[in-house]
Design a protein around this motif. Structure first.
Motif, PDB file in Angstrom:
ATOM      1  N   GLY A 190       0.826  -1.201   0.000  1.00 34.52           N
ATOM      2  CA  GLY A 190       0.000   0.000   0.000  1.00 34.52           C
ATOM      3  C   GLY A 190       0.859   1.249   0.000  1.00 34.52           C
ATOM      4  O   GLY A 190       2.051   1.197   0.313  1.00 34.52           O
ATOM      5  N   TYR A 197      -4.976   2.543   2.788  1.00 35.86           N
ATOM      6  CA  TYR A 197      -3.671   2.246   3.380  1.00 35.86           C
ATOM      7  C   TYR A 197      -3.608   2.768   4.805  1.00 35.86           C
ATOM      8  O   TYR A 197      -3.211   2.059   5.720  1.00 35.86           O
ATOM      9  CB  TYR A 197      -2.575   2.862   2.530  1.00 35.86           C
ATOM     10  CG  TYR A 197      -1.210   2.836   3.187  1.00 35.86           C
ATOM     11  CD1 TYR A 197      -0.442   1.683   3.173  1.00 35.86           C
ATOM     12  CD2 TYR A 197      -0.722   3.965   3.843  1.00 35.86           C
ATOM     13  CE1 TYR A 197       0.809   1.659   3.777  1.00 35.86           C
ATOM     14  CE2 TYR A 197       0.526   3.949   4.448  1.00 35.86           C
ATOM     15  CZ  TYR A 197       1.281   2.789   4.425  1.00 35.86           C
ATOM     16  OH  TYR A 197       2.502   2.774   5.018  1.00 35.86           O
ATOM     17  N   PHE A 250      -1.372  -5.823   3.196  1.00 34.16           N
ATOM     18  CA  PHE A 250      -2.396  -4.889   2.743  1.00 34.16           C
ATOM     19  C   PHE A 250      -3.581  -5.625   2.131  1.00 34.16           C
ATOM     20  O   PHE A 250      -4.724  -5.289   2.358  1.00 34.16           O
ATOM     21  CB  PHE A 250      -1.815  -3.927   1.716  1.00 34.16           C
ATOM     22  CG  PHE A 250      -2.825  -2.955   1.186  1.00 34.16           C
ATOM     23  CD1 PHE A 250      -3.102  -1.790   1.876  1.00 34.16           C
ATOM     24  CD2 PHE A 250      -3.526  -3.227   0.021  1.00 34.16           C
ATOM     25  CE1 PHE A 250      -4.053  -0.903   1.410  1.00 34.16           C
ATOM     26  CE2 PHE A 250      -4.485  -2.343  -0.453  1.00 34.16           C
ATOM     27  CZ  PHE A 250      -4.750  -1.175   0.242  1.00 34.16           C
TER      28      PHE A 250
END
Lengths: 348, 348
Positions: A190, A197, A250
């Motif tokens: 991210g 994020y 992520f």
DNA sequence: TTGATTTATTGGAACGTTCTAAAACGAGCT
DNA sequence: AGCTCGTTTTAGAACGTTCCAATAAATCAA
């Protein structure tokens, strides 16, 4: 053959010996016209091979029956899932969604949105491309076209969004790893220009803190949100002086990448390094080792978003509440057995 | 704020102090109008927040700039790939493709096609749902709208199609397995009401025959074209009295399913049973073991199909040549090492 | 100056629908 | 016969664009 001139409502009228107004009424299924007339007209419609011209109709009607779905990466099965959820509710509402792909490219997205508006969509569901700003939606607001964001929200939150509880999901994942006995954790993938994020990375941080991990034991590695990014993150992390032993990723793609990189180094995911993904794509359960991941009810979010636009169109408003979808951790094999088999109380 | 009445070409004309015709000309980028007037008009367009109404325009113009893409399963990354290829060429042609998903459901497909026609698409690329008959495209033919099939063709071949060389691909796969030393082979997945199934299964048969395998040593197991189907096929095959030792699978999803089922039985794909997939999705190279598969240039086929419709639209014809895309076998690990390390001459 | 020619602009009739207001048609009542 | 009601049907004006034919303005040749 064929190539006959396009048949219009007037041709039908002539064929059936009624006026164009009558035909129009029949097309709309009005109860005003006499059943026998209706069937007569319907037969004529069949006979002349008529195709309804929605463009012409929209010229008079308030709004169309098409809703646009703008998706940033169709090749990610995750988004395809989202699309499927939306389609389900649209179908039962008699609406046909038109999907367009922006390939994570804001310029392309601009074109696509423009085209959709020109086409006269009644509403829009957008999973924005990375780097999209709220301004991109000014035109729709001005035109009074409802927009709902899916999966990603705008920094300023002025456009209603339907998103999973990223914060909680990441915290859950971190807590799980800590419970497994890990003390040095990483967050992989991210970029800081993505709202998601921040939500996930912050959740990760908080989950760590809440479980007594010191800031210097958390490593955050930015990177692409796909396999390649995951590989890069892992490589970066393991070259650190005091490397982490586990990572929250992520998303699942990053997690797969990280596991791939582990294997390349001769390390076994789960045994030598624990990995948690995010999104819980179908792939996760089939992977070897099966990936522990934060499950998001993607199709459910899709449905939710679809309902939102529908409601907004109905009540001709351009505002709506945000919706944050529940998440839960699905434990599989990618974090191995407990390193420290004592604790037994956890988040659920 | 906003909610202002929708601005039209007339509002622009008033604002800029010119006639609507002039505005129309500017919108079309005509070289007839004086540059200064053009900029003046363009400014007015900005000021009033104008949105072009393509529906109204299509009322007069010959045909629109939208092309429909109807896809039978968007969740299959394979089709998403196809979509991406098409988008690439459409984008550079200034056309916006609208994608719709039929979820392999002919009824839904009917609705979708209808809706697309109503919307006035200039052309259609369709990857037909299973069970689609050529009649489904009668209406388009009648209306003179070009249709190109992608990946699957109609039994009677009256609609132009862009497909991979299924026959050759399956034959290649079979030959590879035989070269590896296998003598009892199976073909997994697909149903006999799908044209593709016949192409691939026949290719398999021929590949076997050409390499001296007797008909009684070929097992053909029909099944769903997804993971679940693959698992079922494998289970069915292994309960046979004289079970096969290798299989060519209808597609990669089936191959993954078969490998999963092998693992469940404690068998190792590649070592205890060889598996070849078809399509070579990205997943194939990342799987463990990496899947040997028949690679199809999916995005390339997508581009090809897109070019076809574009050309057909241009030349206002509804006929076109079929295109058969090249295939090639990508050898990875799922067939293990040579069982019989002697032969060295093969198909390429 | 007067036409002839080129360059810019414009009015108005389409295009295929919907929708309002009005007409046509019966029936049922005076 | 005339009137008033439903019930069906219809004429005709929108809707926002394009495009043809016509006009206006500018330029040029004599």
């Amino acid at each position: 053959m064929a190539a006959r001139e396009k048949a219009t409502i007037l041709d039908i009228a002539r064929e059936a010996g009624v006026s164009k107004s009558t035909v129009s009424l029949v097309l709309q299924g009005s109860s005003l016209i006499r059943p026998e007339t209706a069937t007569k007209v319907r037969k004529a419609i069949e006979d002349v091979g008529y195709v309804y011209n929605r463009g012409a109709a929209n010229l008079r009607k308030a709004h169309s029956n098409v809703i646009g779905m703008v998706i940033n990466d169709l090749t990610n099965p995750f988004f395809a899932e989202l699309a499927v959820g939306m389609e389900r509710v649209f179908q039962s509402a008699g609406v046909v969604p038109f999907i367009a792909n922006t390939a994570e490219n804001p310029v392309r997205q601009e074109e696509v949105l423009k085209s959709m508006m020109e086409q006269g969509v009644a509403g829009l569901i957008v999973s924005p491309a990375r780097g999209t700003t709220a301004e991109a939606f000014n035109r729709m607001r001005q035109a009074g076209i409802p927009v709902v964001l899916a999966m990603r929200r705008m920094p300023d939150g002025r456009v209603p969004a339907v998103v999973p509880d990223n914060h909680r999901g990441a915290a859950l994942a971190a807590a799980h790893l800590i419970r497994k006995g890990h003390r040095r954790l990483a967050f992989f993938g991210g970029f800081s220009d993505m709202v998601v994020y921040h939500e996930r990375a912050d959740g990760f941080r908080e989950g760590c803190e809440a479980n007594g991990i010191a800031p210097e034991d958390m490593t955050i590695v930015e990177g692409e949100t796909n396999r390649r990014g995951g590989m890069a993150c892992l490589d970066a992390a393991l070259t650190l002086p005091d490397p982490p032993t586990a990572a929250v990723c992520f998303n699942d793609a990053v997690a797969f990448g990280a596991m791939l990189a582990l294997r390349k180094r001769g390390l076994e995911p789960g045994r030598d390094f624990a990995v948690v993904g995010f999104d819980d794509v179908v792939e996760a359960q089939h992977y070897v080792p099966a990936l522990t991941s934060v499950a998001v009810d993607t199709a459910g979010l899709g449905e939710r978003a679809a309902h939102s636009v529908l409601r907004m169109i109905q009540s001709r408003t351009t505002r709506a509440e945000d919706h944050v979808g529940a998440v839960n951790l699905v434990v599989r094999e990618s974090c191995g057995p407990d390193l420290n088999a004592s604790k037994d109380e956890v988040f659920s």
